[in-house]
Scaffold this active site. Structure first.
Site, PDB file in Angstrom:
ATOM      1  N   LYS A  91      -3.006  -1.574  15.581  1.00  0.00           N
ATOM      2  CA  LYS A  91      -2.478  -0.734  16.664  1.00  0.00           C
ATOM      3  C   LYS A  91      -3.525  -0.565  17.749  1.00  0.00           C
ATOM      4  O   LYS A  91      -4.720  -0.522  17.466  1.00  0.00           O
ATOM      5  CB  LYS A  91      -2.147   0.656  16.124  1.00  0.00           C
ATOM      6  CG  LYS A  91      -0.816   0.740  15.449  1.00  0.00           C
ATOM      7  CD  LYS A  91      -0.266   2.149  15.521  1.00  0.00           C
ATOM      8  CE  LYS A  91       1.107   2.200  14.889  1.00  0.00           C
ATOM      9  NZ  LYS A  91       1.063   2.420  13.452  1.00  0.00           N
ATOM     10  N   ASP A 127     -16.658   5.859  14.390  1.00  0.00           N
ATOM     11  CA  ASP A 127     -15.428   5.793  13.591  1.00  0.00           C
ATOM     12  C   ASP A 127     -14.971   4.345  13.438  1.00  0.00           C
ATOM     13  O   ASP A 127     -14.335   3.777  14.327  1.00  0.00           O
ATOM     14  CB  ASP A 127     -14.327   6.653  14.239  1.00  0.00           C
ATOM     15  CG  ASP A 127     -13.115   6.804  13.327  1.00  0.00           C
ATOM     16  OD1 ASP A 127     -13.056   6.126  12.280  1.00  0.00           O
ATOM     17  OD2 ASP A 127     -12.227   7.609  13.667  1.00  0.00           O
ATOM     18  N   ASP A 163     -11.648  -0.099   5.916  1.00  0.00           N
ATOM     19  CA  ASP A 163     -10.857  -1.321   5.683  1.00  0.00           C
ATOM     20  C   ASP A 163     -11.658  -2.565   6.065  1.00  0.00           C
ATOM     21  O   ASP A 163     -11.525  -3.620   5.437  1.00  0.00           O
ATOM     22  CB  ASP A 163      -9.574  -1.326   6.541  1.00  0.00           C
ATOM     23  CG  ASP A 163      -8.547  -0.291   6.111  1.00  0.00           C
ATOM     24  OD1 ASP A 163      -8.743   0.373   5.076  1.00  0.00           O
ATOM     25  OD2 ASP A 163      -7.533  -0.146   6.838  1.00  0.00           O
ATOM     26  N   GLU A 207       0.822  -1.231   0.000  1.00  0.00           N
ATOM     27  CA  GLU A 207       0.000   0.000   0.000  1.00  0.00           C
ATOM     28  C   GLU A 207       0.847   1.269   0.000  1.00  0.00           C
ATOM     29  O   GLU A 207       2.063   1.226   0.246  1.00  0.00           O
ATOM     30  CB  GLU A 207      -0.958   0.007   1.206  1.00  0.00           C
ATOM     31  CG  GLU A 207      -0.238   0.060   2.539  1.00  0.00           C
ATOM     32  CD  GLU A 207      -1.056   0.715   3.643  1.00  0.00           C
ATOM     33  OE1 GLU A 207      -1.512   1.858   3.459  1.00  0.00           O
ATOM     34  OE2 GLU A 207      -1.208   0.087   4.703  1.00  0.00           O
TER      35      GLU A 207
HETATM   36  N1  PSU Z   1      -2.514   1.661  10.790  1.00  0.00           N
HETATM   37  C1  PSU Z   1      -1.180   1.670  10.902  1.00  0.00           C
HETATM   38  N2  PSU Z   1      -0.447   2.241   9.924  1.00  0.00           N
HETATM   39  C2  PSU Z   1      -1.027   2.821   8.819  1.00  0.00           C
HETATM   40  C3  PSU Z   1      -2.455   2.791   8.708  1.00  0.00           C
HETATM   41  C4  PSU Z   1      -3.156   2.200   9.726  1.00  0.00           C
HETATM   42  O1  PSU Z   1      -0.640   1.162  11.882  1.00  0.00           O
HETATM   43  O2  PSU Z   1      -0.312   3.348   7.939  1.00  0.00           O
HETATM   44  C5  PSU Z   1      -3.114   3.372   7.492  1.00  0.00           C
HETATM   45  C6  PSU Z   1      -3.467   2.258   6.470  1.00  0.00           C
HETATM   46  O3  PSU Z   1      -3.322   2.778   5.164  1.00  0.00           O
HETATM   47  C7  PSU Z   1      -4.925   1.995   6.777  1.00  0.00           C
HETATM   48  C8  PSU Z   1      -5.422   3.386   7.087  1.00  0.00           C
HETATM   49  O4  PSU Z   1      -5.636   1.412   5.697  1.00  0.00           O
HETATM   50  O5  PSU Z   1      -4.368   3.969   7.848  1.00  0.00           O
HETATM   51  C9  PSU Z   1      -6.733   3.379   7.852  1.00  0.00           C
HETATM   52  O6  PSU Z   1      -7.251   4.679   7.898  1.00  0.00           O
HETATM   53  P1  PSU Z   1      -8.774   4.891   8.404  1.00  0.00           P
HETATM   54  O7  PSU Z   1      -8.762   4.487   9.838  1.00  0.00           O
HETATM   55  O8  PSU Z   1      -9.037   6.353   8.203  1.00  0.00           O
HETATM   56  O9  PSU Z   1      -9.628   4.007   7.546  1.00  0.00           O
HETATM   57 MN    MN Z   2     -12.061   6.446  10.413  1.00  0.00          MN
END
Ligand code: PSU
Ligand code: MN
Length: 304
Positions: free
Chosen positions: A160, A139, A143, A25
């Site tokens: 995380k 939230d 994914d 990614e």
């Molecule tokens: N978690 C991590 N490192 C990252 C991400 C998540 O430890 O780089 C990034 C990934 O690209 C993941 C995105 O798909 O954040 C998720 O963002 P959101 O929670 O806004 O969907």
């Molecule tokens: Mn989000």
């Protein structure tokens, strides 16, 4: 072939010959790590995939084209642009393509584009999930929905602890997404090898994982699979140190009213700041570790 897709010749050749390909990614490059470590890591991850007998396909949007496989110059462009590149999940893809802009793909968008290209295995650091406090904020990373419907397996170091791991497990269960643990029964928590949560099925080899994937997709069960691979012991972090940093970062995000797509990048950057350089070194090592396992799973899936 999809008119918006550009598959790098090395990737196209590997796919045509049923050779292993690993998708990677680009939000981890632009929004997940600082310059210049982001560029160095992206290239090192690609090299690690090659050294392990597979072809890397880093995915991003360049001038509105869905790129499957990037040049080093394209990686540098994304890495230098950092947070100014649009972070693209499923919702954002049409805008960035229609406007012929640059976009960094999240786990969800990378899965979508990998699937368009016919790539089954994707390696990254951590997936998005259900955030702490989601009962109030709603939230929940896109994914998870993507994992529920797109046929790509995602190798990660778990999620995380900026997220609510228990709620993330429940949400994946509802969507029918299997969570496999590579040589572990415990759900890894990114910087640490274990959490208080379990995986669905422990798998002790890449062959076993490849057989699981073929059984799922040959039966026509749509959706992804989470392959959770714990960070190597020598790079794992002290769990109290991480816990304190995460709690502080989450508190600040609430105080500063950070919402929507800004939330994850804010938390990632703040946790990295609060833990000092150690967390970045761990982050790099766990991505390399996932690239190795992803390459082995992709190779075994080609034979399965
Ligand atoms: N978690 C991590 N490192 C990252 C991400 C998540 O430890 O780089 C990034 C990934 O690209 C993941 C995105 O798909 O954040 C998720 O963002 P959101 O929670 O806004 O969907
Ligand atoms: Mn989000």
């Amino acid at each position: 072939m999809n008119q918006y897709l550009d598959i790098h010749p090395d990737v196209a050749k590997a796919l045509a010959n049923n050779q292993p390909v690993v998708a990677l990614e680009s939000t981890i490059i632009s929004h997940g790590m600082p310059w210049p470590e982001n560029s160095e890591t992206a290239k090192l991850v690609e090299q690690t995939v090659r050294d392990n007998g597979a072809t890397p396909a880093t995915i991003a949007i360049i001038n509105g084209r869905l790129k499957v496989g990037l040049s080093n110059d394209e990686i540098d462009e994304l890495a230098k642009a950092g947070l100014s590149v649009t972070k693209c999940s499923r919702r954002d893809l049409p805008f960035v393509v229609a406007k012929k802009q640059m976009g960094a793909t999240t786990v969800a968008a990378t899965m979508i584009i990998a699937d368009m290209a016919g790539i089954k295995v994707f390696a990254t650091g951590g997936i998005g999930g259900v955030h702490r406090g989601a009962q109030e904020t709603f939230d929940i990373s896109a994914d998870l929905q993507e994992l529920g419907k797109t046929n790509v397996a995602v190798v990660c170091a778990g999620a995380k602890s900026i997220l609510d791991l228990g709620l993330t497990r429940e949400y994946l269960e509802t969507l029918g997404v299997p969570v496999l643990g590579y040589k572990t029964n415990s759900l890894p928590a990114f910087y640490t090898r274990e959490s208080e949560h379990t995986v669905d099925y422990r798998q002790d080899s890449s062959e076993e994982i490849a057989q699981f994937l073929s059984a799922k997709w040959n039966m026509g069960l749509e959706g992804g699979v989470v392959i959770a691979n714990p960070i190597p012991e020598e790079y794992a972090m002290d769990s109290d140190k991480i816990k304190n940093a995460v709690e502080q970062a989450v508190k600040e995000s609430v105080e500063q009213n950070i919402v929507g797509k800004e939330s994850t990048p804010f938390l990632l950057a703040r946790v990295a700041e609060l833990t000092g350089g150690d967390s970045l070194a761990s982050n790099i090592q766990l991505v390399l570790n996932n690239a190795r396992l992803g390459s082995a799973v992709a190779a075994d899936y080609c034979k399965a």
